[in-house]
Design an enzyme around this catalytic site. Structure first.
Site, PDB file in Angstrom:
ATOM      1  N   SER A 182       0.801  -1.226   0.000  1.00 19.59           N
ATOM      2  CA  SER A 182       0.000   0.000   0.000  1.00 19.59           C
ATOM      3  C   SER A 182       0.831   1.271   0.000  1.00 19.59           C
ATOM      4  CB  SER A 182      -0.939   0.012   1.205  1.00 19.59           C
ATOM      5  OG  SER A 182      -0.208  -0.107   2.413  1.00 19.59           O
ATOM      6  N   ASP A 191      -3.150   8.195   7.832  1.00 18.51           N
ATOM      7  CA  ASP A 191      -4.142   7.354   8.508  1.00 18.51           C
ATOM      8  C   ASP A 191      -3.425   6.479   9.529  1.00 18.51           C
ATOM      9  OD1 ASP A 191      -2.943   5.311   7.057  1.00 18.51           O
ATOM     10  OD2 ASP A 191      -4.623   5.008   5.688  1.00 18.51           O
ATOM     11  N   HIS A 204      -0.286   4.765   7.343  1.00 14.84           N
ATOM     12  CA  HIS A 204       0.415   5.304   6.179  1.00 14.84           C
ATOM     13  C   HIS A 204       0.861   6.749   6.379  1.00 14.84           C
ATOM     14  CE1 HIS A 204      -2.288   2.093   4.610  1.00 14.84           C
ATOM     15  NE2 HIS A 204      -1.164   1.733   4.018  1.00 14.84           N
TER      16      HIS A 204
END
Length: 368
Positions: free
Chosen positions: A40, A333, A336
């Site tokens: 991600s 978040d 991340h």
């Protein structure tokens, strides 16, 4: 954690003043293409196209993308550009190459002219990594299968010699392993055996990419995962104290020298292989130790910008509060970094010295 780099702080501060200047102007295109693999941290939307991916494995809804040029979510786990985008920009591209699953079918060779991004949020080196939490993801094995398909199309279109030359001059950017480590940390058994297996898997996939034509690798090691908002909450819930979740950070720290030794050995084994290895643990440690410099001003190192509850670790969606200034937050978040932190990472990978990247930086890599 920050003590690890204490003796390098003054030198590193001068370095990061330099790299900030490099971001002010986009250079001409320095390589033919960029091919991206990983999780991600570098996914630009592949998971948007997976029907079996749960919301934990997607970022295609507000507030994600609030600072992207379109101000819309793209599948990037960020408020804007991620590290793959910003490294690509330093190499002369507008952003990361497109997500593989976004390419129209049937595939055409012109779609690969600037590279392809195969990364998938939640994925890892292990075949089943991410499935329990995110559902359907693209493991590294399948990312390489997709790349093999791309290479096959290139051979048919341009021939073997031109394709080999094109690939040998391109950059292969890889950021993976964090999800494997995160999942292992919930059922720890033999740490050394786990780390040896992780590095062995990494070696296998690097050799596979080499066999398919890759020669220049930019690799990012595993950062201090225990300092993300989600893991700070984990410590609070399990131990009743605040701070980074040290067991996970210990694994992250131990993985780097093993990864570095493996890649160095591989480069001696494979003719023509060259690499730049970014020490993400040291990079993040430096920012924690120096949150305010002339080039950035991070005032929130602990809580997520998008989220609520302790450390903002509840999860980012359109109903939760959003911080007013994303540039002063380390974390976007629960897991991340913000676009601002990704910019520092990309710039350091690009022109950093031996404190952060070895044996050379990405700019030196492309000049080989």
């Amino acid at each position: 954690m920050a003590n690890q780099t204490a003796s390098y702080l003054l030198v590193a501060l001068c370095l990061l003043v330099l790299v900030a200047k490099h971001a002010e102007a986009r250079p001409p295109r320095l390589v033919p293409a960029v091919f991206v693999f990983g999780d991600s941290t570098v996914d630009v939307g592949n998971n948007n196209f997976l029907g079996g991916t749960r919301k934990e494995g997607k970022a295609n809804f507000p507030q994600y993308g609030v600072d992207f040029p379109t101000s819309k979510p793209t599948g990037r786990f960020s408020n804007g550009f991620n590290t793959a985008d910003q490294l690509a920009q330093l190499l002369g591209f507008p952003m990361s190459p497109p997500a593989y699953l976004s390419l129209s079918r049937p595939l055409k060779s012109h779609q690969f002219s600037k590279g392809v991004n195969f990364a998938s949020g939640g994925s890892g080196l292990g075949e089943h990594t991410g499935r329990l939490i995110a559902g359907e993801v693209i493991p590294m094995s399948l990312q390489l299968e997709y790349f093999a398909t791309v290479v096959e199309h290139m051979y048919k279109s341009a021939g073997s010699r031109r394709t080999a030359s094109f690939l040998s001059k391109s950059i292969f950017f890889i950021s993976t392993g964090s999800n494997d480590m995160y999942e292992y940390s919930f059922a720890r058994s033999n740490d050394r055996q786990f780390l040896l297996g992780l590095v062995a898997s990494y070696k296998y996939y690097l050799k596979s990419l080499y066999r398919l034509g890759a020669r220049k690798f930019s690799i990012v090691s595993i950062p201090p995962l225990g300092c993300t908002p989600s893991q700070r909450l984990r410590r609070l819930q399990q131990m009743g104290t605040q701070g980074c979740f040290d067991p996970l950070n210990d694994l992250s720290l131990r993985s780097y020298p093993m990864l570095a030794a493996m890649v160095e050995e591989l480069a001696h084994e494979l003719p023509g292989m060259a690499y730049s290895l970014g020490d993400a643990f040291t990079m993040v440690s430096f920012v924690f130790a120096n949150p305010q410099t002339k080039d950035w001003n991070f005032t929130e190192l602990v809580a997520a910008c998008c989220g609520e509850g302790p450390f903002g670790a509840s999860g980012c969606n359109q109903t939760v509060p959003l911080c007013g200034n994303r540039n002063d937050h380390l974390f976007w978040d629960g897991n991340h970094p913000t676009q601002a932190v990704s910019a520092i990472a990309a710039q350091t990978l690009f022109v950093g010295n031996g404190t952060f990247v070895s044996p050379i930086n990405v700019l030196q890599l492309v000049q080989l």
